[in-house]
Write a protein that holds these residues in place. Sequence first.
Motif, PDB file in Angstrom:
ATOM      1  N   ALA A  27      96.141 -57.397 -14.995  1.00 48.45           N
ATOM      2  CA  ALA A  27      95.366 -57.143 -13.784  1.00 48.45           C
ATOM      3  C   ALA A  27      94.383 -55.999 -14.000  1.00 48.45           C
ATOM      4  CB  ALA A  27      96.302 -56.821 -12.620  1.00 48.45           C
ATOM      5  N   VAL A  28      94.840 -54.948 -14.687  1.00 49.26           N
ATOM      6  CA  VAL A  28      93.952 -53.816 -14.967  1.00 49.26           C
ATOM      7  C   VAL A  28      92.824 -54.241 -15.890  1.00 49.26           C
ATOM      8  CG1 VAL A  28      93.841 -51.566 -16.100  1.00 49.26           C
ATOM      9  CG2 VAL A  28      95.704 -52.059 -14.540  1.00 49.26           C
ATOM     10  N   ALA A  29      93.138 -55.043 -16.905  1.00 48.54           N
ATOM     11  CA  ALA A  29      92.100 -55.523 -17.819  1.00 48.54           C
ATOM     12  C   ALA A  29      91.096 -56.408 -17.091  1.00 48.54           C
ATOM     13  CB  ALA A  29      92.743 -56.279 -18.976  1.00 48.54           C
ATOM     14  N   LEU A  30      91.581 -57.274 -16.206  1.00 50.40           N
ATOM     15  CA  LEU A  30      90.702 -58.144 -15.433  1.00 50.40           C
ATOM     16  C   LEU A  30      89.804 -57.333 -14.511  1.00 50.40           C
ATOM     17  CD1 LEU A  30      89.900 -61.036 -14.615  1.00 50.40           C
ATOM     18  CD2 LEU A  30      91.706 -60.929 -12.899  1.00 50.40           C
ATOM     19  N   MET A  31      90.386 -56.350 -13.835  1.00 51.66           N
ATOM     20  CA  MET A  31      89.589 -55.510 -12.942  1.00 51.66           C
ATOM     21  C   MET A  31      88.553 -54.705 -13.714  1.00 51.66           C
ATOM     22  SD  MET A  31      92.159 -54.017 -10.130  1.00 51.66           S
ATOM     23  CE  MET A  31      92.922 -55.013  -8.899  1.00 51.66           C
ATOM     24  N   SER A  32      88.911 -54.241 -14.886  1.00 53.14           N
ATOM     25  CA  SER A  32      87.971 -53.496 -15.715  1.00 53.14           C
ATOM     26  C   SER A  32      86.786 -54.373 -16.102  1.00 53.14           C
ATOM     27  CB  SER A  32      88.675 -52.972 -16.963  1.00 53.14           C
ATOM     28  OG  SER A  32      87.770 -52.319 -17.807  1.00 53.14           O
ATOM     29  N   ALA A  33      87.066 -55.613 -16.475  1.00 52.83           N
ATOM     30  CA  ALA A  33      85.990 -56.545 -16.822  1.00 52.83           C
ATOM     31  C   ALA A  33      85.117 -56.836 -15.612  1.00 52.83           C
ATOM     32  CB  ALA A  33      86.576 -57.835 -17.380  1.00 52.83           C
ATOM     33  N   GLN A  34      85.726 -56.984 -14.445  1.00 55.37           N
ATOM     34  CA  GLN A  34      84.959 -57.240 -13.234  1.00 55.37           C
ATOM     35  C   GLN A  34      84.091 -56.046 -12.857  1.00 55.37           C
ATOM     36  OE1 GLN A  34      87.933 -58.405 -10.373  1.00 55.37           O
ATOM     37  NE2 GLN A  34      87.805 -60.563 -10.939  1.00 55.37           N
ATOM     38  N   VAL A  35      84.618 -54.842 -13.042  1.00 60.98           N
ATOM     39  CA  VAL A  35      83.834 -53.638 -12.750  1.00 60.98           C
ATOM     40  C   VAL A  35      82.635 -53.555 -13.681  1.00 60.98           C
ATOM     41  CG1 VAL A  35      83.883 -51.115 -12.889  1.00 60.98           C
ATOM     42  CG2 VAL A  35      85.695 -52.315 -11.692  1.00 60.98           C
ATOM     43  N   ASP A  36      82.826 -53.883 -14.951  1.00 61.90           N
ATOM     44  CA  ASP A  36      81.709 -53.888 -15.892  1.00 61.90           C
ATOM     45  C   ASP A  36      80.646 -54.900 -15.466  1.00 61.90           C
ATOM     46  OD1 ASP A  36      82.866 -51.916 -17.427  1.00 61.90           O
ATOM     47  OD2 ASP A  36      83.746 -53.322 -18.884  1.00 61.90           O
ATOM     48  N   GLY A  37      81.093 -56.088 -15.077  1.00 57.14           N
ATOM     49  CA  GLY A  37      80.151 -57.106 -14.617  1.00 57.14           C
ATOM     50  C   GLY A  37      79.410 -56.681 -13.368  1.00 57.14           C
ATOM     51  N   MET A  38      80.132 -56.088 -12.440  1.00 58.57           N
ATOM     52  CA  MET A  38      79.493 -55.628 -11.196  1.00 58.57           C
ATOM     53  C   MET A  38      78.501 -54.498 -11.476  1.00 58.57           C
ATOM     54  SD  MET A  38      80.642 -57.401  -8.646  1.00 58.57           S
ATOM     55  CE  MET A  38      80.937 -56.610  -7.105  1.00 58.57           C
TER      56      MET A  38
ATOM     57  N   LYS B 240      76.727 -54.102 -14.210  1.00 59.34           N
ATOM     58  CA  LYS B 240      75.523 -54.721 -14.776  1.00 59.34           C
ATOM     59  C   LYS B 240      74.710 -55.413 -13.691  1.00 59.34           C
ATOM     60  CE  LYS B 240      77.523 -55.417 -19.348  1.00 59.34           C
ATOM     61  NZ  LYS B 240      78.030 -56.402 -20.324  1.00 59.34           N
ATOM     62  N   THR B 241      75.390 -56.117 -12.799  1.00 55.23           N
ATOM     63  CA  THR B 241      74.696 -56.804 -11.707  1.00 55.23           C
ATOM     64  C   THR B 241      74.000 -55.809 -10.789  1.00 55.23           C
ATOM     65  OG1 THR B 241      76.352 -58.564 -11.782  1.00 55.23           O
ATOM     66  CG2 THR B 241      74.997 -58.435  -9.805  1.00 55.23           C
ATOM     67  N   LEU B 242      74.660 -54.700 -10.501  1.00 60.04           N
ATOM     68  CA  LEU B 242      74.058 -53.667  -9.660  1.00 60.04           C
ATOM     69  C   LEU B 242      72.824 -53.071 -10.321  1.00 60.04           C
ATOM     70  CD1 LEU B 242      74.211 -51.903  -7.110  1.00 60.04           C
ATOM     71  CD2 LEU B 242      75.701 -50.364  -8.385  1.00 60.04           C
ATOM     72  N   ALA B 243      72.883 -52.833 -11.613  1.00 63.01           N
ATOM     73  CA  ALA B 243      71.727 -52.293 -12.329  1.00 63.01           C
ATOM     74  C   ALA B 243      70.557 -53.276 -12.275  1.00 63.01           C
ATOM     75  CB  ALA B 243      72.103 -51.977 -13.770  1.00 63.01           C
ATOM     76  N   GLN B 244      70.854 -54.563 -12.434  1.00 66.75           N
ATOM     77  CA  GLN B 244      69.792 -55.576 -12.355  1.00 66.75           C
ATOM     78  C   GLN B 244      69.197 -55.632 -10.955  1.00 66.75           C
ATOM     79  OE1 GLN B 244      71.727 -59.155 -13.653  1.00 66.75           O
ATOM     80  NE2 GLN B 244      71.507 -58.680 -15.832  1.00 66.75           N
ATOM     81  N   ALA B 245      70.048 -55.538  -9.935  1.00 73.12           N
ATOM     82  CA  ALA B 245      69.555 -55.559  -8.557  1.00 73.12           C
ATOM     83  C   ALA B 245      68.685 -54.336  -8.267  1.00 73.12           C
ATOM     84  CB  ALA B 245      70.733 -55.618  -7.585  1.00 73.12           C
ATOM     85  N   GLN B 246      69.067 -53.180  -8.790  1.00 68.83           N
ATOM     86  CA  GLN B 246      68.266 -51.975  -8.589  1.00 68.83           C
ATOM     87  C   GLN B 246      66.908 -52.118  -9.263  1.00 68.83           C
ATOM     88  OE1 GLN B 246      70.917 -48.942 -10.060  1.00 68.83           O
ATOM     89  NE2 GLN B 246      71.686 -48.457  -8.026  1.00 68.83           N
ATOM     90  N   ASN B 247      66.886 -52.665 -10.476  1.00 66.57           N
ATOM     91  CA  ASN B 247      65.610 -52.882 -11.161  1.00 66.57           C
ATOM     92  C   ASN B 247      64.725 -53.856 -10.394  1.00 66.57           C
ATOM     93  OD1 ASN B 247      66.262 -51.114 -13.230  1.00 66.57           O
ATOM     94  ND2 ASN B 247      67.090 -52.714 -14.540  1.00 66.57           N
ATOM     95  N   ALA B 248      65.326 -54.923  -9.883  1.00 70.31           N
ATOM     96  CA  ALA B 248      64.554 -55.899  -9.098  1.00 70.31           C
ATOM     97  C   ALA B 248      64.018 -55.267  -7.829  1.00 70.31           C
ATOM     98  CB  ALA B 248      65.422 -57.110  -8.770  1.00 70.31           C
ATOM     99  N   ALA B 249      64.804 -54.411  -7.188  1.00 69.34           N
ATOM    100  CA  ALA B 249      64.352 -53.737  -5.969  1.00 69.34           C
ATOM    101  C   ALA B 249      63.196 -52.790  -6.266  1.00 69.34           C
ATOM    102  CB  ALA B 249      65.508 -52.977  -5.330  1.00 69.34           C
ATOM    103  N   LYS B 250      63.268 -52.089  -7.392  1.00 77.16           N
ATOM    104  CA  LYS B 250      62.166 -51.190  -7.772  1.00 77.16           C
ATOM    105  C   LYS B 250      60.886 -51.976  -8.016  1.00 77.16           C
ATOM    106  CE  LYS B 250      65.029 -47.554  -9.800  1.00 77.16           C
ATOM    107  NZ  LYS B 250      65.459 -46.885 -11.032  1.00 77.16           N
ATOM    108  N   GLU B 251      61.011 -53.108  -8.713  1.00 72.38           N
ATOM    109  CA  GLU B 251      59.839 -53.939  -8.973  1.00 72.38           C
ATOM    110  C   GLU B 251      59.259 -54.482  -7.669  1.00 72.38           C
ATOM    111  OE1 GLU B 251      61.012 -56.935 -11.745  1.00 72.38           O
ATOM    112  OE2 GLU B 251      61.370 -55.487 -13.361  1.00 72.38           O
ATOM    113  N   SER B 252      60.125 -54.914  -6.755  1.00 76.45           N
ATOM    114  CA  SER B 252      59.664 -55.437  -5.466  1.00 76.45           C
ATOM    115  C   SER B 252      58.970 -54.345  -4.659  1.00 76.45           C
ATOM    116  CB  SER B 252      60.835 -56.002  -4.669  1.00 76.45           C
ATOM    117  OG  SER B 252      61.378 -57.116  -5.319  1.00 76.45           O
ATOM    118  N   THR B 253      59.517 -53.144  -4.700  1.00 74.63           N
ATOM    119  CA  THR B 253      58.910 -52.035  -3.977  1.00 74.63           C
ATOM    120  C   THR B 253      57.523 -51.736  -4.521  1.00 74.63           C
ATOM    121  OG1 THR B 253      61.082 -51.089  -3.553  1.00 74.63           O
ATOM    122  CG2 THR B 253      59.220 -49.617  -3.342  1.00 74.63           C
ATOM    123  N   ALA B 254      57.401 -51.715  -5.838  1.00 73.20           N
ATOM    124  CA  ALA B 254      56.096 -51.452  -6.444  1.00 73.20           C
ATOM    125  C   ALA B 254      55.095 -52.548  -6.075  1.00 73.20           C
ATOM    126  CB  ALA B 254      56.235 -51.340  -7.954  1.00 73.20           C
ATOM    127  N   SER B 255      55.551 -53.799  -6.123  1.00 68.52           N
ATOM    128  CA  SER B 255      54.675 -54.918  -5.785  1.00 68.52           C
ATOM    129  C   SER B 255      54.250 -54.867  -4.319  1.00 68.52           C
ATOM    130  CB  SER B 255      55.393 -56.231  -6.079  1.00 68.52           C
ATOM    131  OG  SER B 255      54.621 -57.325  -5.656  1.00 68.52           O
TER     132      SER B 255
END
Length: 118
Positions: free
Chosen positions: A40-51, A53-68
């Motif tokens: 369970a700890v290993a699974l949660m750790s993998a999910q946190v890593d995925g989340m 990365k997804t959060l970083a991508q969403a932040q980058n997309a938001a910055k690009e949208s703001t600039a546009s």
Amino acid sequence: MALIADILLISGALGAAIYCLVLSKRLNKFNDLEKGVGGAVALMSAQVDGMTKTLAQAQNAAKESTASLTELTQRAEKSAQHLELLVASLHDIPQETTPNQAPASEATPFLRHRETRG
């Protein structure tokens, strides 16, 4: 008397050994990477890593949208100012009427007739 003490000492040691074996098996099941808490700890750790990365991508997309959006807003404001200048310059142009053209304020005979019929 010494024999009884030795028997009690040996039985106590065997009981402690059995207790340690049982605890060892339970601990191995508890830390099992597939079924236990370790999994369970290993699974949660993998999910946190995925989340993360997804959060970083969403932040980058938001910055690009703001600039546009900022760029588009600035272009729209410049266009609005240009249109305001064009409309203001239209008010400065004198309206010329030709002899065959009626002024814009007078209605045509057909319209005048319809207005009176009501």
